[in-house]
Design a protein around this motif. Structure first.
Motif, PDB file in Angstrom:
ATOM      1  N   VAL A 127       0.826  -1.207   0.000  1.00 14.30           N
ATOM      2  CA  VAL A 127       0.000   0.000   0.000  1.00 14.30           C
ATOM      3  C   VAL A 127       0.861   1.258   0.000  1.00 14.30           C
ATOM      4  N   PHE A 128       1.951   1.241   0.765  1.00 15.22           N
ATOM      5  CA  PHE A 128       2.800   2.438   0.829  1.00 15.22           C
ATOM      6  C   PHE A 128       3.372   2.779  -0.544  1.00 15.22           C
ATOM      7  N   TRP A 129       3.957   1.793  -1.232  1.00 18.10           N
ATOM      8  CA  TRP A 129       4.620   2.112  -2.483  1.00 18.10           C
ATOM      9  C   TRP A 129       3.624   2.347  -3.617  1.00 18.10           C
ATOM     10  N   ILE A 130       2.437   1.763  -3.538  1.00 17.17           N
ATOM     11  CA  ILE A 130       1.421   2.070  -4.555  1.00 17.17           C
ATOM     12  C   ILE A 130       0.966   3.518  -4.441  1.00 17.17           C
ATOM     13  N   ILE A 131       0.653   3.950  -3.212  1.00 16.61           N
ATOM     14  CA  ILE A 131       0.229   5.347  -3.023  1.00 16.61           C
ATOM     15  C   ILE A 131       1.400   6.297  -3.265  1.00 16.61           C
ATOM     16  N   TYR A 132       2.598   5.893  -2.880  1.00 18.29           N
ATOM     17  CA  TYR A 132       3.791   6.727  -3.100  1.00 18.29           C
ATOM     18  C   TYR A 132       4.032   6.942  -4.592  1.00 18.29           C
ATOM     19  N   ALA A 133       3.834   5.887  -5.395  1.00 20.82           N
ATOM     20  CA  ALA A 133       4.023   6.033  -6.835  1.00 20.82           C
ATOM     21  C   ALA A 133       2.946   6.908  -7.460  1.00 20.82           C
ATOM     22  N   TYR A 134       1.747   6.891  -6.888  1.00 19.77           N
ATOM     23  CA  TYR A 134       0.660   7.724  -7.423  1.00 19.77           C
ATOM     24  C   TYR A 134       0.855   9.184  -7.046  1.00 19.77           C
TER      25      TYR A 134
ATOM     26  N   TYR B  83       3.480  10.173   2.148  1.00 13.74           N
ATOM     27  CA  TYR B  83       4.842  10.443   2.636  1.00 13.74           C
ATOM     28  C   TYR B  83       5.292  11.778   2.051  1.00 13.74           C
ATOM     29  N   PRO B  84       4.881  12.889   2.657  1.00 11.39           N
ATOM     30  CA  PRO B  84       5.222  14.203   2.091  1.00 11.39           C
ATOM     31  C   PRO B  84       6.734  14.397   1.967  1.00 11.39           C
ATOM     32  N   LYS B  85       7.098  15.236   1.040  1.00  9.00           N
ATOM     33  CA  LYS B  85       8.516  15.500   0.807  1.00  9.00           C
ATOM     34  C   LYS B  85       9.177  16.166   1.999  1.00  9.00           C
ATOM     35  N   LEU B  86       8.384  16.791   2.849  1.00  2.00           N
ATOM     36  CA  LEU B  86       8.930  17.414   4.051  1.00  2.00           C
ATOM     37  C   LEU B  86       9.597  16.396   4.972  1.00  2.00           C
ATOM     38  N   LEU B  87       9.133  15.151   4.929  1.00  2.00           N
ATOM     39  CA  LEU B  87       9.706  14.129   5.815  1.00  2.00           C
ATOM     40  C   LEU B  87      11.128  13.738   5.426  1.00  2.00           C
ATOM     41  N   ASP B  88      11.568  14.091   4.209  1.00  2.00           N
ATOM     42  CA  ASP B  88      12.950  13.792   3.823  1.00  2.00           C
ATOM     43  C   ASP B  88      13.952  14.551   4.675  1.00  2.00           C
ATOM     44  N   ASN B  89      13.510  15.666   5.284  1.00  2.00           N
ATOM     45  CA  ASN B  89      14.402  16.413   6.161  1.00  2.00           C
ATOM     46  C   ASN B  89      14.592  15.735   7.513  1.00  2.00           C
ATOM     47  N   PHE B  90      13.706  14.814   7.859  1.00  2.00           N
ATOM     48  CA  PHE B  90      13.781  14.130   9.146  1.00  2.00           C
ATOM     49  C   PHE B  90      14.211  12.663   9.010  1.00  2.00           C
ATOM     50  N   ILE B  91      13.678  11.988   8.000  1.00  2.00           N
ATOM     51  CA  ILE B  91      13.928  10.550   7.840  1.00  2.00           C
ATOM     52  C   ILE B  91      14.878  10.338   6.671  1.00  2.00           C
ATOM     53  N   PRO B  92      16.059   9.761   6.891  1.00  2.00           N
ATOM     54  CA  PRO B  92      16.968   9.478   5.762  1.00  2.00           C
ATOM     55  C   PRO B  92      16.409   8.389   4.862  1.00  2.00           C
ATOM     56  N   GLY B  93      16.986   8.279   3.681  1.00  2.00           N
ATOM     57  CA  GLY B  93      16.477   7.327   2.699  1.00  2.00           C
ATOM     58  C   GLY B  93      16.634   5.879   3.141  1.00  2.00           C
ATOM     59  N   TRP B  94      17.765   5.546   3.766  1.00  2.00           N
ATOM     60  CA  TRP B  94      17.972   4.156   4.184  1.00  2.00           C
ATOM     61  C   TRP B  94      16.975   3.747   5.256  1.00  2.00           C
ATOM     62  N   LEU B  95      16.594   4.706   6.121  1.00  2.00           N
ATOM     63  CA  LEU B  95      15.610   4.386   7.152  1.00  2.00           C
ATOM     64  C   LEU B  95      14.221   4.206   6.553  1.00  2.00           C
ATOM     65  N   ASN B  96      13.917   4.996   5.516  1.00  2.00           N
ATOM     66  CA  ASN B  96      12.634   4.834   4.844  1.00  2.00           C
ATOM     67  C   ASN B  96      12.525   3.444   4.208  1.00  2.00           C
ATOM     68  N   HIS B  97      13.587   2.992   3.557  1.00  2.00           N
ATOM     69  CA  HIS B  97      13.563   1.651   2.966  1.00  2.00           C
ATOM     70  C   HIS B  97      13.578   0.576   4.042  1.00  2.00           C
ATOM     71  N   GLY B  98      14.226   0.851   5.165  1.00  2.00           N
ATOM     72  CA  GLY B  98      14.190  -0.116   6.252  1.00  2.00           C
ATOM     73  C   GLY B  98      12.800  -0.305   6.827  1.00  2.00           C
ATOM     74  N   MET B  99      11.966   0.742   6.771  1.00  2.00           N
ATOM     75  CA  MET B  99      10.608   0.646   7.293  1.00  2.00           C
ATOM     76  C   MET B  99       9.610   0.136   6.264  1.00  2.00           C
ATOM     77  N   HIS B 100       9.829   0.447   4.978  1.00  2.00           N
ATOM     78  CA  HIS B 100       8.811   0.178   3.964  1.00  2.00           C
ATOM     79  C   HIS B 100       9.259  -0.759   2.851  1.00  2.00           C
ATOM     80  N   THR B 101      10.493  -1.264   2.873  1.00  2.00           N
ATOM     81  CA  THR B 101      10.960  -2.114   1.775  1.00  2.00           C
ATOM     82  C   THR B 101      11.495  -3.451   2.266  1.00  2.00           C
ATOM     83  N   THR B 102      12.442  -3.412   3.205  1.00  2.00           N
ATOM     84  CA  THR B 102      13.117  -4.642   3.628  1.00  2.00           C
ATOM     85  C   THR B 102      12.202  -5.582   4.410  1.00  2.00           C
TER      86      THR B 102
END
Length: 318
Positions: A169-176, A182-201
């Motif tokens: 669900v996360f990546w389907i809505i993210y792609a749309y 996941y607003p772009k503002l969160l990139d200032n708080f959550i690094p990319g590796w942590l985002n993939h650790g929560m939603h990919t791995t």
């Protein structure tokens, strides 16, 4: 006169006997005797007939009896990775963490806790199985079976369906439209590796666990009832947070009407039930096909043990 005639008549030389005792002109000629061995030189023994050497059956190597070690190492490594992700996520100071509900209002955080608890139970069951193996204690065996049953129930009802739901669900809505979840503002708080650790791995980790260890699913009715209870409980929790704070947990819920929200919540519950059935089918496909297939190789086969792993034995497949 006769004696003189016989003396003057030449005599024919006698032919040597034929080789191999063949018949010479209708008469059997005996074989010539072998010459005796010369003194000081023993007779050479006859050359033995060469036969192809029969290789003995191959014995299982030292790694065959250590099939449990890679599974234990993988589970311990995955558990440490989830603990690291949770610690780094909780260390982030975001405004949403300071509001009502904190991190517990996000399904991603709840899923991380579920995965960490599940792999913690896996590591605990591995340690218990290694400590109790060969002890012959009936009470310890009974407690170990309960722990393994809890591990299997948690994977079937929570770890697999919730983990796959979060990733899909996360990546389907993210792609749309990423601003909806996941607003772009969160990139200032959550690094990319942590985002993939929560939603990919989460997805490959749970698939590795299903592939390396067998899990006994509960009855379908009880499993579906449990996943429905979890889904409805989380939906009620999200509605309660909106009732208290006046804001929805996920931004896309602000842009749809009440009827669309009901349809969305109902469809998520149906999707959770479908993912539960998908996990059951996938588990049966992985392990039932391996049980029924022939696995004889050099008199060594893989057999299924009580502890949910494969071990090497000298028996034959039936």
């Amino acid at each position: 006169m006769t004696e003189v005639t016989e003396a003057l008549t030449p005599r024919r030389p006698e032919r040597p006997p034929a080789r191999g005792g063949r018949r010479a002109r209708g008469r059997a000629v005996p074989r010539a005797p072998r010459s005796p061995a010369r003194p000081g030189f023993p007779r050479r023994p006859p050359r033995p007939r060469l036969r192809p050497p029969s290789s003995p059956p191959r014995q299982p190597g030292p790694l065959a009896n250590m099939a449990l070690v890679p599974c234990q190492v993988l589970r311990a490594a995955i558990l440490l990775s989830y603990c690291s992700i949770l610690c780094n996520y909780k260390a982030i100071e975001m405004p949403s963490h300071q509001t009502y509900g904190g991190s517990w209002k996000f399904l991603t955080f709840i899923d991380l806790v579920i995965q960490a608890v599940f792999f913690g139970i896996c590591v605990l069951s591995d340690l218990s199985s290694l400590l109790t193996r060969g002890s012959g204690n009936q009470e310890q065996e009974r407690q170990l079976k309960k722990l393994i049953s809890l591990r299997d129930w948690m994977l079937a009802v929570l770890a697999f369906p919730v983990g796959v739901f979060v990733v899909a669900v996360f990546w389907i809505i993210y792609a749309y439209d990423r601003e909806m979840i996941y607003p772009k503002l969160l990139d200032n708080f959550i690094p990319g590796w942590l985002n993939h650790g929560m939603h990919t791995t989460v997805l490959p980790f749970i698939l590795i666990e299903m592939r390396t260890s067998h899990h006994a699913y509960p009855s379908r009715s009880s499993g579906l009832a449990a996943i429905c209870t979890f889904s409805v409980g989380y939906i009620l929790w999200v509605c309660w947070v909106h009732h208290v704070t006046g804001m929805w947990v996920y931004p896309f819920l602000e842009h749809i009407g009440p009827g669309a929200r009901i349809v969305f919540f109902g469809s998520t519950t149906v999707l959770m039930n479908f993912l539960y059935l998908l996990g059951e089918v996938l588990n049966n496909y992985i392990w039932d096909t391996q049980r029924s297939s022939r696995c004889v190789s050099n008199n060594n086969i893989a057999t299924f043990s009580l502890y949910g792993t494969w071990e090497i034995s000298q028996k034959q497949c039936i």
